[in-house]
Design a protein around this motif. Structure first.
Motif, PDB file in Angstrom:
ATOM      1  N   THR A 145       0.860  -1.180   0.000  1.00 35.61           N
ATOM      2  CA  THR A 145       0.000   0.000   0.000  1.00 35.61           C
ATOM      3  C   THR A 145       0.899   1.234   0.000  1.00 35.61           C
ATOM      4  OG1 THR A 145      -0.055   0.386   2.371  1.00 35.61           O
ATOM      5  CG2 THR A 145      -1.653  -1.208   1.514  1.00 35.61           C
ATOM      6  N   VAL A 223       1.031  -1.228 -15.604  1.00 28.85           N
ATOM      7  CA  VAL A 223      -0.048  -0.239 -15.700  1.00 28.85           C
ATOM      8  C   VAL A 223       0.041   0.404 -17.086  1.00 28.85           C
ATOM      9  CG1 VAL A 223       1.346   1.644 -14.706  1.00 28.85           C
ATOM     10  CG2 VAL A 223      -1.137   1.714 -14.491  1.00 28.85           C
ATOM     11  N   TYR A 245       0.023   7.965  -4.500  1.00 23.09           N
ATOM     12  CA  TYR A 245      -0.955   7.110  -5.189  1.00 23.09           C
ATOM     13  C   TYR A 245      -0.214   6.032  -5.974  1.00 23.09           C
ATOM     14  CZ  TYR A 245      -4.574  10.463  -4.019  1.00 23.09           C
ATOM     15  OH  TYR A 245      -5.445  11.265  -3.322  1.00 23.09           O
ATOM     16  N   ILE A 246      -0.368   4.785  -5.551  1.00 22.90           N
ATOM     17  CA  ILE A 246       0.132   3.672  -6.353  1.00 22.90           C
ATOM     18  C   ILE A 246      -0.846   3.527  -7.514  1.00 22.90           C
ATOM     19  CG2 ILE A 246       0.507   1.175  -6.449  1.00 22.90           C
ATOM     20  CD1 ILE A 246       1.101   1.228  -3.453  1.00 22.90           C
ATOM     21  N   VAL A 247      -0.318   3.532  -8.741  1.00 22.17           N
ATOM     22  CA  VAL A 247      -1.196   3.357  -9.905  1.00 22.17           C
ATOM     23  C   VAL A 247      -0.718   2.102 -10.632  1.00 22.17           C
ATOM     24  CG1 VAL A 247      -2.239   4.445 -11.910  1.00 22.17           C
ATOM     25  CG2 VAL A 247      -1.442   5.867 -10.012  1.00 22.17           C
ATOM     26  N   SER A 248      -1.560   1.050 -10.567  1.00 26.80           N
ATOM     27  CA  SER A 248      -1.120  -0.265 -11.051  1.00 26.80           C
ATOM     28  C   SER A 248      -2.278  -1.240 -11.090  1.00 26.80           C
ATOM     29  CB  SER A 248      -0.072  -0.826 -10.097  1.00 26.80           C
ATOM     30  OG  SER A 248       0.336  -2.116 -10.507  1.00 26.80           O
ATOM     31  N   PRO A 250      -3.649  -4.655  -9.785  1.00 31.20           N
ATOM     32  CA  PRO A 250      -3.341  -5.193  -8.451  1.00 31.20           C
ATOM     33  C   PRO A 250      -2.573  -6.517  -8.481  1.00 31.20           C
ATOM     34  CG  PRO A 250      -5.671  -5.516  -8.994  1.00 31.20           C
ATOM     35  CD  PRO A 250      -5.070  -4.709 -10.112  1.00 31.20           C
ATOM     36  N   ILE A 283      -0.726  -5.896  -4.800  1.00 30.71           N
ATOM     37  CA  ILE A 283      -0.878  -4.453  -4.593  1.00 30.71           C
ATOM     38  C   ILE A 283      -2.318  -4.111  -4.230  1.00 30.71           C
ATOM     39  CG2 ILE A 283      -0.839  -2.218  -5.818  1.00 30.71           C
ATOM     40  CD1 ILE A 283       1.470  -3.430  -7.514  1.00 30.71           C
ATOM     41  N   ASN A 285      -4.588  -1.318  -4.854  1.00 32.43           N
ATOM     42  CA  ASN A 285      -4.617  -0.120  -5.710  1.00 32.43           C
ATOM     43  C   ASN A 285      -5.907   0.669  -5.503  1.00 32.43           C
ATOM     44  OD1 ASN A 285      -6.514  -1.671  -6.948  1.00 32.43           O
ATOM     45  ND2 ASN A 285      -5.665  -1.544  -9.002  1.00 32.43           N
TER      46      ASN A 285
END
Ligand SMILES: NC(=O)c1ccc[n+]([C@@H]2O[C@H](COP(=O)([O-])OP(=O)(O)OC[C@H]3O[C@@H](n4cnc5c(N)ncnc54)[C@H](OP(=O)(O)O)[C@@H]3O)[C@@H](O)[C@H]2O)c1
Length: 321
Positions: A145, A223, A245-248, A250, A283, A285
């Motif tokens: 996270t 991503v 912000y994790i952008v991916s 999951p 992840i 997300n």
């Protein structure tokens, strides 16, 4: 009135998509690059500027030179700092990765501090590399996270990851000290269509190898570049955006799956068989979806659209069946 946004490293793979999205929305965009001398390195940006409703100007600025970004940032509303070397093989990790990443971030953020009367928010393109811990795993439960920080990498072990971690830490330190509104976008491995015909980004090099059946070294956390562009834009357009912000996607995506998608869409070509691996959720997300309302494109569109643009532009030559 149109807002003015600065995009550092505007020539890059990720930044070009961001510039395109900003111009489509009518922003006045000031793109920075190291040198205006080699026109072929940025002709794709000039074309975007001519074709889209927003207005684009290009400016020279150097990550390693203190004060280099002051002029271009002056009176801007937003600053997107994407410029940073993403290179896997380097001779001198301090000189080639850490210095441009960390000193560059400090220089860009200090320029924003000097223009705090107009700059409403800075968005730094960090990376999942600043989050992931391959040895220790996530700190709470089984999913990574935004609370996770990469505290494993060093100058001698995974220096690219180290450069991104140190740069993001420097950004948060300045934000805290100076009261600068900061958001970071932490993408995993970025894939998806290219704009223009520059092919020196690591994402493009590795995917070109795959299409040409020369290698299958695609990182399983992925991503789409269009989602990364949207995440950056949302990061300034959603007033409540805050933090990392994790952008991916999951779950991990195997090279066998990439091969299946490409083989179905381009049956005339032969792709690497890839390696089968169970899709494993690594992840969480949810933050970017809940807080910024970002919906992710399915991964198969990233592969098909990236392959299509690479083949159309003559960058990749796939092997016929
Ligand atoms: N692609 C991915 O999978 C991925 C994933 C997570 C995060 N990111 C981050 O996204 C950002 C963009 O990456 P990308 O994939 O778009 O790579 P890219 O196409 O190689 O772009 C990198 C950009 O940084 C600039 N740059 C590199 N070293 C520089 C230096 N010493 N001084 C000034 N500018 C310099 C380059 O400028 P020139 O045109 O002058 O070379 C280029 O515009 C980076 O911060 C990267 O860490 C990328």
């Amino acid at each position: 009135m149109a807002h003015t946004a600065v995009v550092t490293g505007a020539t890059g793979y990720v930044a070009t998509e961001l510039v395109k999205q900003l111009l489509e929305k009518g922003y006045i965009v000031r793109g920075t690059l190291r040198s205006l001398a080699s026109k072929e390195k940025y002709s794709h940006l000039v074309d975007l500027g001519n074709a889209l409703p927003g207005k684009l100007t290009l400016h020279e600025a150097d990550l390693l030179v203190e004060g280099s970004f002051d002029e271009v940032v002056k009176s801007a509303d937003y600053v997107f700092h994407t410029a940073s070397p993403f290179i896997m093989q380097v001779q001198d990790p301090q000189r080639d990765l850490v210095d441009p990443a960390v000193k560059g971030t400090k220089n860009v953020l200090q320029a924003a501090v000097k223009s705090k009367d107009t700059v409403k928010r800075v968005v730094v393109t960090s990376s999942f590399a600043a989050v992931v811990k391959s040895q220790k795993g996530p700190q709470n439960g089984s999913l990574f996270t935004e609370a996770d920080w990469n505290d494993e990498s060093s100058l001698t072990d995974q220096p690219y990851r180290f450069s991104k971690t140190e740069a993001e830490k420097a950004a948060w330190a300045i934000s805290k000290q100076e009261g600068l509104d900061l958001v970071t976008i932490n993408p995993t491995f970025v894939l998806g269509p290219i704009i223009g015909s520059r092919a020196d980004a690591t994402s493009i090099i590795l995917f070109k190898d795959f299409i040409e059946n020369k290698g299958a070294n695609i990182i399983p956390w992925q991503v789409d570049v269009r989602d990364i562009g949207r995440a950056h834009v949302l990061a300034v357009e959603v007033p409540s955006a805050q933090g990392r912000y994790i952008v991916s996607h999951p779950s991990t995506l195997s090279t066998k799956y990439i091969s299946e998608v490409l083989s179905e869409h381009f049956p005339q070509y032969r792709f690497p068989a890839g390696t089968d691996a169970e899709a494993k959720q690594v992840i969480d997300n949810s933050k970017v979806q809940k807080e910024l309302g970002l919906k992710l494109l399915p991964a198969k569109f990233s592969y098909i659209d990236m392959a299509t643009t690479l083949i159309q532009r003559g960058i990749a030559t796939p092997v016929p069946q």
